[in-house]
Design a protein around this motif. Sequence first.
Motif, PDB file in Angstrom:
ATOM      1  N   PRO A  80     -10.009 -13.153   2.729  1.00 21.58           N
ATOM      2  CA  PRO A  80     -10.883 -11.991   2.466  1.00 21.58           C
ATOM      3  C   PRO A  80     -10.114 -10.786   1.920  1.00 21.58           C
ATOM      4  O   PRO A  80     -10.589 -10.098   1.013  1.00 21.58           O
ATOM      5  CB  PRO A  80     -11.488 -11.681   3.838  1.00 21.58           C
ATOM      6  CG  PRO A  80     -11.400 -12.966   4.590  1.00 21.58           C
ATOM      7  CD  PRO A  80     -10.176 -13.654   4.083  1.00 21.58           C
ATOM      8  N   ARG A  81      -8.920 -10.537   2.449  1.00 29.88           N
ATOM      9  CA  ARG A  81      -8.124  -9.395   1.973  1.00 29.88           C
ATOM     10  C   ARG A  81      -7.680  -9.625   0.521  1.00 29.88           C
ATOM     11  O   ARG A  81      -7.718  -8.700  -0.290  1.00 29.88           O
ATOM     12  CB  ARG A  81      -6.913  -9.184   2.888  1.00 29.88           C
ATOM     13  CG  ARG A  81      -6.034  -8.056   2.485  1.00 29.88           C
ATOM     14  CD  ARG A  81      -6.741  -6.714   2.630  1.00 29.88           C
ATOM     15  NE  ARG A  81      -5.846  -5.654   2.208  1.00 29.88           N
ATOM     16  CZ  ARG A  81      -6.212  -4.619   1.488  1.00 29.88           C
ATOM     17  NH1 ARG A  81      -7.464  -4.471   1.138  1.00 29.88           N
ATOM     18  NH2 ARG A  81      -5.343  -3.708   1.137  1.00 29.88           N
ATOM     19  N   LEU A  82      -7.271 -10.842   0.198  1.00 27.48           N
ATOM     20  CA  LEU A  82      -6.865 -11.147  -1.182  1.00 27.48           C
ATOM     21  C   LEU A  82      -8.044 -11.001  -2.132  1.00 27.48           C
ATOM     22  O   LEU A  82      -7.891 -10.514  -3.255  1.00 27.48           O
ATOM     23  CB  LEU A  82      -6.273 -12.557  -1.264  1.00 27.48           C
ATOM     24  CG  LEU A  82      -4.922 -12.754  -0.594  1.00 27.48           C
ATOM     25  CD1 LEU A  82      -4.536 -14.221  -0.600  1.00 27.48           C
ATOM     26  CD2 LEU A  82      -3.853 -11.939  -1.301  1.00 27.48           C
ATOM     27  N   GLN A  83      -9.220 -11.399  -1.680  1.00 25.81           N
ATOM     28  CA  GLN A  83     -10.408 -11.263  -2.518  1.00 25.81           C
ATOM     29  C   GLN A  83     -10.736  -9.789  -2.754  1.00 25.81           C
ATOM     30  O   GLN A  83     -11.078  -9.396  -3.870  1.00 25.81           O
ATOM     31  CB  GLN A  83     -11.592 -11.968  -1.865  1.00 25.81           C
ATOM     32  CG  GLN A  83     -12.807 -12.049  -2.757  1.00 25.81           C
ATOM     33  CD  GLN A  83     -13.898 -12.896  -2.138  1.00 25.81           C
ATOM     34  OE1 GLN A  83     -13.773 -13.361  -1.013  1.00 25.81           O
ATOM     35  NE2 GLN A  83     -14.965 -13.101  -2.878  1.00 25.81           N
ATOM     36  N   ASP A  84     -10.603  -8.972  -1.720  1.00 22.44           N
ATOM     37  CA  ASP A  84     -10.826  -7.534  -1.878  1.00 22.44           C
ATOM     38  C   ASP A  84      -9.828  -6.909  -2.849  1.00 22.44           C
ATOM     39  O   ASP A  84     -10.192  -6.096  -3.698  1.00 22.44           O
ATOM     40  CB  ASP A  84     -10.730  -6.819  -0.528  1.00 22.44           C
ATOM     41  CG  ASP A  84     -11.914  -7.130   0.380  1.00 22.44           C
ATOM     42  OD1 ASP A  84     -12.945  -7.586  -0.146  1.00 22.44           O
ATOM     43  OD2 ASP A  84     -11.770  -6.929   1.601  1.00 22.44           O
ATOM     44  N   LEU A  85      -8.544  -7.294  -2.721  1.00 19.60           N
ATOM     45  CA  LEU A  85      -7.530  -6.783  -3.643  1.00 19.60           C
ATOM     46  C   LEU A  85      -7.824  -7.172  -5.081  1.00 19.60           C
ATOM     47  O   LEU A  85      -7.700  -6.373  -6.010  1.00 19.60           O
ATOM     48  CB  LEU A  85      -6.144  -7.288  -3.231  1.00 19.60           C
ATOM     49  CG  LEU A  85      -5.516  -6.648  -2.009  1.00 19.60           C
ATOM     50  CD1 LEU A  85      -4.233  -7.374  -1.637  1.00 19.60           C
ATOM     51  CD2 LEU A  85      -5.237  -5.189  -2.260  1.00 19.60           C
TER      52      LEU A  85
ATOM     53  N   ASN B 283     -10.791  -7.916  -6.373  1.00 25.02           N
ATOM     54  CA  ASN B 283     -11.969  -7.178  -6.847  1.00 25.02           C
ATOM     55  C   ASN B 283     -11.625  -5.726  -7.174  1.00 25.02           C
ATOM     56  O   ASN B 283     -12.106  -5.169  -8.155  1.00 25.02           O
ATOM     57  CB  ASN B 283     -13.085  -7.245  -5.806  1.00 25.02           C
ATOM     58  CG  ASN B 283     -13.691  -8.632  -5.729  1.00 25.02           C
ATOM     59  OD1 ASN B 283     -13.640  -9.386  -6.693  1.00 25.02           O
ATOM     60  ND2 ASN B 283     -14.240  -8.970  -4.574  1.00 25.02           N
ATOM     61  N   GLN B 284     -10.781  -5.098  -6.355  1.00 24.58           N
ATOM     62  CA  GLN B 284     -10.351  -3.721  -6.638  1.00 24.58           C
ATOM     63  C   GLN B 284      -9.577  -3.646  -7.951  1.00 24.58           C
ATOM     64  O   GLN B 284      -9.779  -2.729  -8.752  1.00 24.58           O
ATOM     65  CB  GLN B 284      -9.479  -3.200  -5.501  1.00 24.58           C
ATOM     66  CG  GLN B 284     -10.225  -2.868  -4.247  1.00 24.58           C
ATOM     67  CD  GLN B 284      -9.291  -2.456  -3.122  1.00 24.58           C
ATOM     68  OE1 GLN B 284      -8.082  -2.345  -3.315  1.00 24.58           O
ATOM     69  NE2 GLN B 284      -9.847  -2.222  -1.934  1.00 24.58           N
TER      70      GLN B 284
ATOM     71  N   ALA C 267      -5.694 -14.781   5.141  1.00 21.07           N
ATOM     72  CA  ALA C 267      -5.618 -13.651   4.211  1.00 21.07           C
ATOM     73  C   ALA C 267      -6.627 -13.730   3.076  1.00 21.07           C
ATOM     74  O   ALA C 267      -6.629 -12.881   2.194  1.00 21.07           O
ATOM     75  CB  ALA C 267      -4.209 -13.577   3.624  1.00 21.07           C
TER      76      ALA C 267
END
Length: 98
Positions: free
Chosen positions: A81-86, A88-89, A79
Amino acid sequence: MIGKNNEINRNLHQRITGRKVMCSIQEFLVVFFLRGTSFLKRMWEKMSPKLLDSRGDVPGWVMITLMSAVLVAALLAIAGPRLQDLFNQAIDRVSGLG
């Protein structure tokens, strides 16, 4: 008149139960604190000999620590990459860029 009724009720309750009824929050807090400290003292007296005599289960703790580290690494691998995207958003929204 209300104060007189409360006093009568306290006296009646004391006669029925044989215990003094609390008159104020200060008395309640003092009794609560004293009973709590005496309970903790009794529990410490029961537990301290067991704690001092035990040497611990080192292999068990090592296993738990390693399993926790493996679990965290696996979750990050899956998880990450998804946590990093969240993250950053969320930062973009707070800073006004998104």
